[in-house]
Design a protein around this motif. Sequence first.
Motif, PDB file in Angstrom:
ATOM      1  N   THR A 115     111.102  30.301  -7.470  1.00 36.64           N
ATOM      2  CA  THR A 115     110.622  29.346  -6.551  1.00 36.64           C
ATOM      3  C   THR A 115     110.193  28.104  -7.253  1.00 36.64           C
ATOM      4  O   THR A 115     109.631  27.368  -6.871  1.00 36.64           O
ATOM      5  N   THR A 116     110.421  28.019  -8.499  1.00 31.61           N
ATOM      6  CA  THR A 116     111.041  27.094  -9.608  1.00 31.61           C
ATOM      7  C   THR A 116     112.690  26.886  -9.577  1.00 31.61           C
ATOM      8  O   THR A 116     112.986  27.505 -10.246  1.00 31.61           O
ATOM      9  N   SER A 117     112.922  25.383  -9.861  1.00 37.91           N
ATOM     10  CA  SER A 117     114.559  25.180 -10.317  1.00 37.91           C
ATOM     11  C   SER A 117     114.854  25.341 -11.609  1.00 37.91           C
ATOM     12  O   SER A 117     116.009  24.717 -11.867  1.00 37.91           O
ATOM     13  N   GLN A 118     113.653  25.025 -12.630  1.00 35.91           N
ATOM     14  CA  GLN A 118     113.911  25.697 -13.656  1.00 35.91           C
ATOM     15  C   GLN A 118     114.442  26.675 -14.215  1.00 35.91           C
ATOM     16  O   GLN A 118     114.616  27.299 -15.181  1.00 35.91           O
ATOM     17  N   ILE A 119     115.102  27.825 -12.701  1.00 35.41           N
ATOM     18  CA  ILE A 119     115.082  29.218 -12.985  1.00 35.41           C
ATOM     19  C   ILE A 119     116.418  29.218 -12.479  1.00 35.41           C
ATOM     20  O   ILE A 119     116.351  28.958 -11.339  1.00 35.41           O
ATOM     21  N   GLU A 120     117.885  30.000 -13.323  1.00 39.25           N
ATOM     22  CA  GLU A 120     118.485  30.112 -12.479  1.00 39.25           C
ATOM     23  C   GLU A 120     118.804  31.600 -12.321  1.00 39.25           C
ATOM     24  O   GLU A 120     118.183  32.498 -13.065  1.00 39.25           O
ATOM     25  N   GLU A 121     119.164  32.295 -11.081  1.00 38.25           N
ATOM     26  CA  GLU A 121     118.899  33.642 -10.552  1.00 38.25           C
ATOM     27  C   GLU A 121     120.529  33.890 -10.338  1.00 38.25           C
ATOM     28  O   GLU A 121     121.203  33.479  -9.238  1.00 38.25           O
ATOM     29  N   LYS A 122     121.107  35.179 -11.052  1.00 38.24           N
ATOM     30  CA  LYS A 122     121.693  36.056 -10.243  1.00 38.24           C
ATOM     31  C   LYS A 122     121.476  37.058  -9.603  1.00 38.24           C
ATOM     32  O   LYS A 122     120.910  37.977 -10.122  1.00 38.24           O
ATOM     33  N   ILE A 123     121.709  37.964  -8.470  1.00 35.29           N
ATOM     34  CA  ILE A 123     121.458  38.978  -7.693  1.00 35.29           C
ATOM     35  C   ILE A 123     122.126  39.403  -7.954  1.00 35.29           C
ATOM     36  O   ILE A 123     123.350  40.083  -7.804  1.00 35.29           O
ATOM     37  N   TYR A 144     108.809  55.826   7.283  1.00 38.85           N
ATOM     38  CA  TYR A 144     109.087  54.901   7.329  1.00 38.85           C
ATOM     39  C   TYR A 144     110.035  54.272   8.403  1.00 38.85           C
ATOM     40  O   TYR A 144     111.182  54.830   8.739  1.00 38.85           O
ATOM     41  N   ARG A 145     110.104  52.947   8.589  1.00 40.04           N
ATOM     42  CA  ARG A 145     110.921  51.907   9.721  1.00 40.04           C
ATOM     43  C   ARG A 145     111.199  50.695   9.099  1.00 40.04           C
ATOM     44  O   ARG A 145     110.728  50.622   8.865  1.00 40.04           O
ATOM     45  N   ASP A 146     112.227  50.536   9.362  1.00 37.71           N
ATOM     46  CA  ASP A 146     113.006  49.099   9.500  1.00 37.71           C
ATOM     47  C   ASP A 146     112.535  47.915  10.222  1.00 37.71           C
ATOM     48  O   ASP A 146     111.537  48.540  11.365  1.00 37.71           O
ATOM     49  N   ILE A 147     112.232  47.139  10.264  1.00 34.85           N
ATOM     50  CA  ILE A 147     111.585  45.648  10.656  1.00 34.85           C
ATOM     51  C   ILE A 147     112.249  45.259  11.022  1.00 34.85           C
ATOM     52  O   ILE A 147     113.731  44.858  10.768  1.00 34.85           O
ATOM     53  N   SER A 148     111.956  44.650  12.611  1.00 33.77           N
ATOM     54  CA  SER A 148     112.561  43.987  13.450  1.00 33.77           C
ATOM     55  C   SER A 148     112.317  42.114  13.645  1.00 33.77           C
ATOM     56  O   SER A 148     111.344  42.542  13.861  1.00 33.77           O
ATOM     57  N   PRO A 149     112.927  41.187  13.160  1.00 37.23           N
ATOM     58  CA  PRO A 149     114.361  40.992  12.686  1.00 37.23           C
ATOM     59  C   PRO A 149     113.641  41.925  11.506  1.00 37.23           C
ATOM     60  O   PRO A 149     112.808  41.646  10.186  1.00 37.23           O
ATOM     61  N   ASP A 150     115.373  41.638  10.426  1.00 39.32           N
ATOM     62  CA  ASP A 150     116.146  42.174   9.612  1.00 39.32           C
ATOM     63  C   ASP A 150     115.194  41.735   8.432  1.00 39.32           C
ATOM     64  O   ASP A 150     115.396  40.603   8.729  1.00 39.32           O
ATOM     65  N   PHE A 151     114.598  41.800   7.161  1.00 39.71           N
ATOM     66  CA  PHE A 151     113.974  41.843   6.141  1.00 39.71           C
ATOM     67  C   PHE A 151     114.353  41.541   4.493  1.00 39.71           C
ATOM     68  O   PHE A 151     114.282  43.604   4.582  1.00 39.71           O
ATOM     69  N   LYS A 152     115.114  41.427   4.455  1.00 40.75           N
ATOM     70  CA  LYS A 152     116.464  41.483   3.043  1.00 40.75           C
ATOM     71  C   LYS A 152     114.613  41.415   1.916  1.00 40.75           C
ATOM     72  O   LYS A 152     114.183  41.022   2.036  1.00 40.75           O
ATOM     73  N   TRP A 153     115.505  42.517   1.083  1.00 40.66           N
ATOM     74  CA  TRP A 153     114.515  42.342  -0.022  1.00 40.66           C
ATOM     75  C   TRP A 153     116.094  42.085  -1.433  1.00 40.66           C
ATOM     76  O   TRP A 153     117.086  43.385  -1.790  1.00 40.66           O
ATOM     77  N   GLN A 154     115.895  41.129  -2.070  1.00 43.04           N
ATOM     78  CA  GLN A 154     117.332  40.736  -2.687  1.00 43.04           C
ATOM     79  C   GLN A 154     116.635  40.933  -5.098  1.00 43.04           C
ATOM     80  O   GLN A 154     115.472  40.139  -4.415  1.00 43.04           O
ATOM     81  N   VAL A 155     117.093  41.179  -4.882  1.00 45.53           N
ATOM     82  CA  VAL A 155     116.671  41.428  -6.764  1.00 45.53           C
ATOM     83  C   VAL A 155     117.489  40.737  -7.907  1.00 45.53           C
ATOM     84  O   VAL A 155     118.315  41.162  -7.716  1.00 45.53           O
ATOM     85  N   SER A 156     116.952  39.834  -7.864  1.00 44.07           N
ATOM     86  CA  SER A 156     117.323  38.571  -9.584  1.00 44.07           C
ATOM     87  C   SER A 156     117.551  38.836 -10.694  1.00 44.07           C
ATOM     88  O   SER A 156     116.601  39.229 -10.686  1.00 44.07           O
ATOM     89  N   ILE A 157     118.819  38.713 -10.912  1.00 44.53           N
ATOM     90  CA  ILE A 157     118.289  38.889 -13.427  1.00 44.53           C
ATOM     91  C   ILE A 157     118.226  36.934 -13.286  1.00 44.53           C
ATOM     92  O   ILE A 157     119.016  36.107 -12.920  1.00 44.53           O
ATOM     93  N   CYS A 158     117.214  36.833 -13.698  1.00 41.10           N
ATOM     94  CA  CYS A 158     116.751  35.434 -13.917  1.00 41.10           C
ATOM     95  C   CYS A 158     116.595  34.945 -15.310  1.00 41.10           C
ATOM     96  O   CYS A 158     115.903  35.931 -16.172  1.00 41.10           O
ATOM     97  N   ARG A 159     117.528  33.839 -15.428  1.00 42.17           N
ATOM     98  CA  ARG A 159     116.354  33.011 -17.124  1.00 42.17           C
ATOM     99  C   ARG A 159     116.452  31.323 -16.557  1.00 42.17           C
ATOM    100  O   ARG A 159     116.887  30.578 -15.866  1.00 42.17           O
ATOM    101  N   LEU A 160     116.534  31.188 -17.493  1.00 39.33           N
ATOM    102  CA  LEU A 160     115.172  29.283 -17.622  1.00 39.33           C
ATOM    103  C   LEU A 160     117.029  28.909 -17.480  1.00 39.33           C
ATOM    104  O   LEU A 160     118.326  29.437 -17.997  1.00 39.33           O
ATOM    105  N   LYS A 161     117.400  27.786 -16.751  1.00 42.17           N
ATOM    106  CA  LYS A 161     118.661  27.345 -17.177  1.00 42.17           C
ATOM    107  C   LYS A 161     118.536  25.927 -17.646  1.00 42.17           C
ATOM    108  O   LYS A 161     119.535  26.162 -18.448  1.00 42.17           O
ATOM    109  N   GLN A 162     117.823  25.384 -18.572  1.00 39.03           N
ATOM    110  CA  GLN A 162     118.049  24.674 -20.039  1.00 39.03           C
ATOM    111  C   GLN A 162     117.401  25.255 -21.254  1.00 39.03           C
ATOM    112  O   GLN A 162     116.542  25.846 -21.158  1.00 39.03           O
TER     113      GLN A 162
END
Length: 303
Positions: free
Chosen positions: A148-156, A253-271
């Motif tokens: 949620t901050t533009s200072q961070i770069e992420e790779k899924i 367990y059941r999935d949710i409709s509409p599809d609810f993705k869970w994406q995990v990223s490795i994050c570092r500062l851009k600068q």
Amino acid sequence: MKYISAIVENNFNLTKAAEVLLTSQSNLSRLINEFEKDEQVQLFSRRKGRITGLTKVGQDYLDDASVAIRAYDHTMNRLRNNAKGHFGVVRVGIAPVILSVLFDKVITQFILENPDVKIELHEDGAYDLQQQLVNHDIDLAFLMSPATTSQIEEKIVYTDRVGVFFRDDHRFAQQSGPIKVQAIAKEKLVVLDDTFMLNHQIMNLFSRRHLKPDILFQSRSWDLSINMCRQMDVVTILPRPITFNYQPRDIQYRDISPDFKWQVSICRLKQRISEKLVDYVEDYMIHYFRENKIKRLNDDNEM
């Protein structure tokens, strides 16, 4: 071996696999055809000339090849570590759900292969971890995407789904497919608190449909949420991979409709100032999750 793994990893799309391998689609196709001809085997099943899946021989070859690739990578990692002399401390922030679900094996493997590198774990919610990155209190963070901050770069590095958990006698247990979000909003909900990115994405899921969920309780513990479902007529919303490591027999367990993705990223500062040890740990983690993606795809296909 890497060519075949790349084709499987990219869902048998030769164009995408070729892009990953930095070659052309025609060259990749030619190499596969020549390999099958030279070895007198058929690794891939085809329909109208297009690759659609693996044959039994192909699956066996991939399983053996994956072991060989991991052994080779392990050997090269040891060689590079000895040459570069990796040692020191890397501070890694991980949200509790991500830590519990994804990191038991990778942390163990990393420690065994890199005895001179110490991983200092910081376990906290996504928003706190983002702030720690900005403040340079940690070097890397594994967060639910998007940041949620533009200072961070992420790779899924990992993609799955979010769904609902409930006990066997709940009315959702009568449904075999995904549960509609409108139905979930009518239930008493136990969710992770607002220090977690998942909480905000859940709230957005409801608000976009002008729904007001009945939030009974919020906490920072996913296992507490599961246990409350066992003892009360409530529903909790958590990532599906929790079922891989922990799911009581009386919880469904059941999935949710509409599809609810869970994406995990490795994050570092851009600068940032490049640090070789942190770069190495980041590359190691990305490589680990990329290689294990093939196994997850195969496991999902068998379910």
